[in-house]
Each structure stands twice: as structure tokens, then as C-alpha cells.
Design an enzyme around this catalytic site. Sequence first.
Site, mmCIF file in Angstrom:
data_model
loop_
_atom_site.group_PDB
_atom_site.id
_atom_site.type_symbol
_atom_site.label_atom_id
_atom_site.label_comp_id
_atom_site.label_asym_id
_atom_site.label_seq_id
_atom_site.Cartn_x
_atom_site.Cartn_y
_atom_site.Cartn_z
ATOM 1 N N ASP A 1 0.869 -1.170 0.000
ATOM 2 C CA ASP A 1 0.000 0.000 0.000
ATOM 3 C C ASP A 1 0.912 1.227 0.000
ATOM 4 O O ASP A 1 2.116 1.108 0.287
ATOM 5 C CB ASP A 1 -0.888 -0.042 1.249
ATOM 6 C CG ASP A 1 -1.835 1.140 1.331
ATOM 7 O OD1 ASP A 1 -2.346 1.563 0.276
ATOM 8 O OD2 ASP A 1 -2.062 1.645 2.442
ATOM 9 N N ASP B 1 -0.296 4.960 1.040
ATOM 10 C CA ASP B 1 -0.624 5.896 2.123
ATOM 11 C C ASP B 1 -0.569 5.210 3.483
ATOM 12 O O ASP B 1 -1.258 4.216 3.722
ATOM 13 C CB ASP B 1 -2.022 6.479 1.899
ATOM 14 C CG ASP B 1 -2.086 7.344 0.656
ATOM 15 O OD1 ASP B 1 -1.399 8.377 0.622
ATOM 16 O OD2 ASP B 1 -2.815 6.976 -0.285
ATOM 17 N N ASP C 1 -1.756 -0.981 6.081
ATOM 18 C CA ASP C 1 -1.815 -0.263 7.352
ATOM 19 C C ASP C 1 -3.237 -0.072 7.860
ATOM 20 O O ASP C 1 -3.435 0.430 8.966
ATOM 21 C CB ASP C 1 -1.176 1.124 7.204
ATOM 22 C CG ASP C 1 -1.985 2.029 6.287
ATOM 23 O OD1 ASP C 1 -2.618 2.983 6.784
ATOM 24 O OD2 ASP C 1 -2.015 1.765 5.067
#
Length: 225
Positions: free
Chosen positions: A11, A13, A169
Site C-alpha cells: 500500500d 498511504d 496499514d
Amino acid sequence: MSRRRKALVLDFDGLVADTEVLWLAVLRRLYRTYFQELPYASVVESVGGTLHDFDPFTDLSARCGSVDASELEEQAECLFRAWMAYEAPLPGVRRLIAEAQLRAVPLAIASSSREASVVPYLDQFGLRDAFSVVVTADDVVRVKPAPDLYLLAARRLGTEPEHIVAFEDSGRGVRAAKAAGALCVAVPHVLTRSHDFDAADIRLDSLALCDLEDLLSHDPSEVRR
């Protein structure tokens, strides 16, 4: 015997760059400029998603009644870009990439953000060439928690989803990776620690704690750590 993993998909961000926390700071500044308080819980819940989950600009515009949401978004984007100029990749990112390259393990990005919010910062960090594949919201109809980004990343990498290690996250990112069939490493940050990460195969407090050799031979039937 477990099958060795063939690719890593990250990922962006909150995983490669600390953009989620930076956006929180930007939104707090924006709201306070108009004498409003940012709804923190709504922002935390929407991490890993899109403006369809919670649109702070529409929310703030409705509160003010005199400022258009698009104008507010442009103000926030300008401030975000200015602050991002001082940012660097999160701890562990460069080492993970270097170790993957030493082992000739392909790397990809799978992000629910638009390409314009990802690629310029990969360029800024000097990391763009490390990723043979970058898939974003511009490439799929459905973003996370749908598996589409991971399925497309695996296809472009030339491997099967179950042969990749996904790094996420957020709770919805973990759900997307698992729905695609990938092994998933959850790396929560300060805004996502309250998310549900039960579906993750491994949970790390920081990407700096990642042992790539262990991950590449990880057996999903092992007890989660």
C-alpha cells in the site's frame, strides 16, 4: 512444504509514506481556519478508503455554508503538497525495497488513491523505478476493501495473488488483500491501531521490524504473530 512468495505488493498511504497523519494535520488546520472542529472519529474510520467514505470538504462546506467543497479541497491539497515536500519514506521502507531487489523479488504498489497522489511522491523519494507495477484507483472500478487492486497487481506482475505478500496499514486494506488470496502483513500506525486486523497473517508494529527472508517462506498455517 510452503510455497515461497514471488512478489511484494505495498500500500502507499500510511505504509510507504506517512500521508495519513499528514492529511489529519492538514484537515485540522483547514477546519480551524473556519472555526470548526474536525470529526476525528470519522477520519480514522475512513483511513484506507476514499472521499465516498467520509468527505471532509463536503462536511466542512455544509458547516460553513459559504465556501464550496471544491475550493476547500484545493486549499487542503495545496497545503498537503507543501508539507509533503519535507517528508521521507517511513522507517523500514528503503531496507525492504533494497532486500527485495537483492533477491530479485518484484515490487508493486496497490493504492486506493489516484495515481496523481502516489507517483509524484514515489518520484520525490527516488523510489519509482523500484516498483515494476503501480496500480491505483485510476485502474479499477472498486477500491479497497474490494480485492480488485491486488488482483490487478498480481496479474501485471505475472503471478498468482496467493504468491504475493501484501503490506497494509488499514483494516479495509487487509480485507482487500485477504479477499484476493494474498498473505497479508498488517503494519498499523497511530490512526489505524483501532482497526480490525484479525484477518492479517502477521502484524508488525513497524515495517522496520520486517524480516523479508522469513516472509518469503512463511506458511499461512503457522500461528499469527
